[in-house]
Design an enzyme around this catalytic site. Structure first.
Site, PDB file in Angstrom:
ATOM      1  N   HIS A 229      72.274  13.458  32.707  1.00  0.00           N
ATOM      2  CA  HIS A 229      73.306  13.896  33.644  1.00  0.00           C
ATOM      3  C   HIS A 229      72.881  13.737  35.104  1.00  0.00           C
ATOM      4  O   HIS A 229      73.709  13.487  35.972  1.00  0.00           O
ATOM      5  CB  HIS A 229      73.743  15.346  33.354  1.00  0.00           C
ATOM      6  CG  HIS A 229      72.678  16.372  33.576  1.00  0.00           C
ATOM      7  ND1 HIS A 229      71.706  16.650  32.645  1.00  0.00           N
ATOM      8  CD2 HIS A 229      72.432  17.211  34.620  1.00  0.00           C
ATOM      9  CE1 HIS A 229      70.912  17.597  33.093  1.00  0.00           C
ATOM     10  NE2 HIS A 229      71.325  17.962  34.298  1.00  0.00           N
ATOM     11  N   ASP A 230      71.593  13.863  35.401  1.00  0.00           N
ATOM     12  CA  ASP A 230      71.129  13.763  36.782  1.00  0.00           C
ATOM     13  C   ASP A 230      70.309  12.501  37.039  1.00  0.00           C
ATOM     14  O   ASP A 230      69.517  12.467  37.993  1.00  0.00           O
ATOM     15  CB  ASP A 230      70.293  14.994  37.151  1.00  0.00           C
ATOM     16  CG  ASP A 230      71.135  16.182  37.591  1.00  0.00           C
ATOM     17  OD1 ASP A 230      72.292  15.958  37.994  1.00  0.00           O
ATOM     18  OD2 ASP A 230      70.643  17.314  37.531  1.00  0.00           O
ATOM     19  N   LYS A 233      69.645  10.957  40.480  1.00  0.00           N
ATOM     20  CA  LYS A 233      68.725  11.536  41.457  1.00  0.00           C
ATOM     21  C   LYS A 233      67.536  10.640  41.762  1.00  0.00           C
ATOM     22  O   LYS A 233      66.830  10.850  42.761  1.00  0.00           O
ATOM     23  CB  LYS A 233      68.218  12.895  40.957  1.00  0.00           C
ATOM     24  CG  LYS A 233      69.240  14.013  41.033  1.00  0.00           C
ATOM     25  CD  LYS A 233      68.631  15.327  40.560  1.00  0.00           C
ATOM     26  CE  LYS A 233      69.620  16.477  40.686  1.00  0.00           C
ATOM     27  NZ  LYS A 233      69.047  17.748  40.193  1.00  0.00           N
TER      28      LYS A 233
END
Length: 380
Positions: A229-230, A233
């Site tokens: 999900h990240d 980043k």
């Protein structure tokens, strides 16, 4: 009540029915269940177990055994171990008169094993990869015969070769999952999070998905892809990502871009896992009332995987100490979810969150961050 031996027509029906089911399956556990059921019905046994070889741990194991949970035994032990080592089928009229019988499982389960038939099965290269084991004949004769051996050997010949194909497919899926989990952890390490953050979010998402009513396959898919999900980043500068204290408006816009970056990284894949991960990467910061980012989607415009991951991610973020904040106590987290029900979060998912909170806390206890105590005590 005793059963009557099957007619040739009955046997053909069972064989055609189960071979068709096995041929159309790609889920390993489902194939093993079909194999066990086919063997039990063909030779009229009380139970049928499909044993596989765990070469790494030098064990034999079954995840599909009628009436019992997973069983593991040392490689080469018991009747099934003997059959696998020798490559020869075994028929026993009374298990307790044979020194190879391992009676420990009977003692543990309270079941009494009498007659046994064990048939090893092979892959397409002729290598033994497991064995069928049927227990307790249900006809009046009370023990297995050479006819039963022929029938179970027939089932083993077909099922073993089909099983190999499914196992290879499963190995590819497992490899993809390992890569996805590792990539998710890379994103978290850059923001000074532990790998257990993505593991917890994955497990929370699975529990919430099942509670919401998704089927096991969909819940498992979400558990697999939620660690990504990240992933966006990885493209956010350290000075912004790990800044202690409040971000400027410009810095917050940079942080928000990780959702689009993650989506762009994954959306072009030919693999269902990565394409689905792109949805979660993009939508896990959308809000039920439309005030989220990056697209301002609202309500059911947001994919259910995004809505579930949002709850799982926020719960874990609030309950953990991060570079810019202390961990929240449980009562404060509960109050936030009540307040944000229907605003930030899908009301139905929040209801599942509260219903499954004990399970979520247990996951948190089992996957703690370093030097972090159990959330249920209100500590960090």
């Amino acid at each position: 009540m005793y059963k009557i031996e099957l007619t040739s027509e009955d046997l053909l029906r069972i064989i055609f029915e189960y071979t068709a089911r096995i041929a159309s399956e790609r889920n390993l556990k489902s194939v093993l269940i079909h194999m066990a059921n086919m063997g039990r019905e063909m030779i009229l046994s009380d139970r049928c177990t499909v044993w596989l070889i765990d070469e790494i741990n030098q064990q034999l194991y079954t995840t599909v055994a009628h009436g019992v949970d997973e069983i593991r035994i040392p490689y080469g032990t018991g009747l099934v171990g003997s059959a696998i080592i020798t490559g020869e089928a075994i028929i026993i009229e009374d298990a307790y008169n044979d020194p190879r019988h391992n009676a420990e499982n009977d003692l543990r389960t309270g079941y009494h094993t009498k007659s046994i038939i064990t048939v090893p099965f092979r892959n397409n290269d002729g290598e033994i990869i497991g064995a069928y084991q049927a227990i307790n004949k249900l006809t009046e004769i009370g023990y297995f015969t050479t006819r039963d051996l022929e029938l179970l050997s027939l089932a083993a010949s077909y099922a073993g070769k089909s099983l190999e194909s499914v196992m290879l497919h499963q190995e590819i899926i497992d490899t993809q999952r390992e890569i996805i989990s590792a990539m998710g952890e890379i994103g978290e390490i850059r923001s000074k999070e532990t790998g257990n953050h993505v593991k917890r979010v994955a497990e929370y998402s699975y529990v919430l998905a099942l509670g919401y009513g998704l089927d096991v396959d969909q819940a498992d898919l979400l558990r697999t892809i939620s660690p990504m999900h990240d992933i966006g980043k990885v493209a956010i500068p350290d000075a912004v990502l790990n800044k202690p204290g409040k971000l400027t408006d410009e810095e917050f816009e940079i942080i928000k871009s990780h959702t689009r970056i993650g989506h762009q990284l994954l959306r072009g894949s030919k693999r269902e896992l990565l394409r689905t991960a792109s949805i979660v990467a993009e939508q896990h910061h959308e809000k039920w009332d439309g005030s989220g980012y990056p697209e301002g989607k609202k309500g059911e415009e947001i994919h259910i995987f995004g809505r579930i991951t949002a709850v799982a991610d926020v719960f874990d973020a609030l309950s953990a100490e991060r570079v810019y904040k202390a961990a929240w106590p449980l009562d404060k987290i509960e109050n936030l979810f009540r307040e944000e029900r229907g605003r930030h979060f899908d009301p139905a998912v929040v209801d599942v969150f509260f219903a499954k909170l004990p399970k979520l806390l247990e996951i948190r206890r089992k996957l703690p961050d370093d030097e972090q105590s159990d959330l249920s005590s209100g500590g960090r």
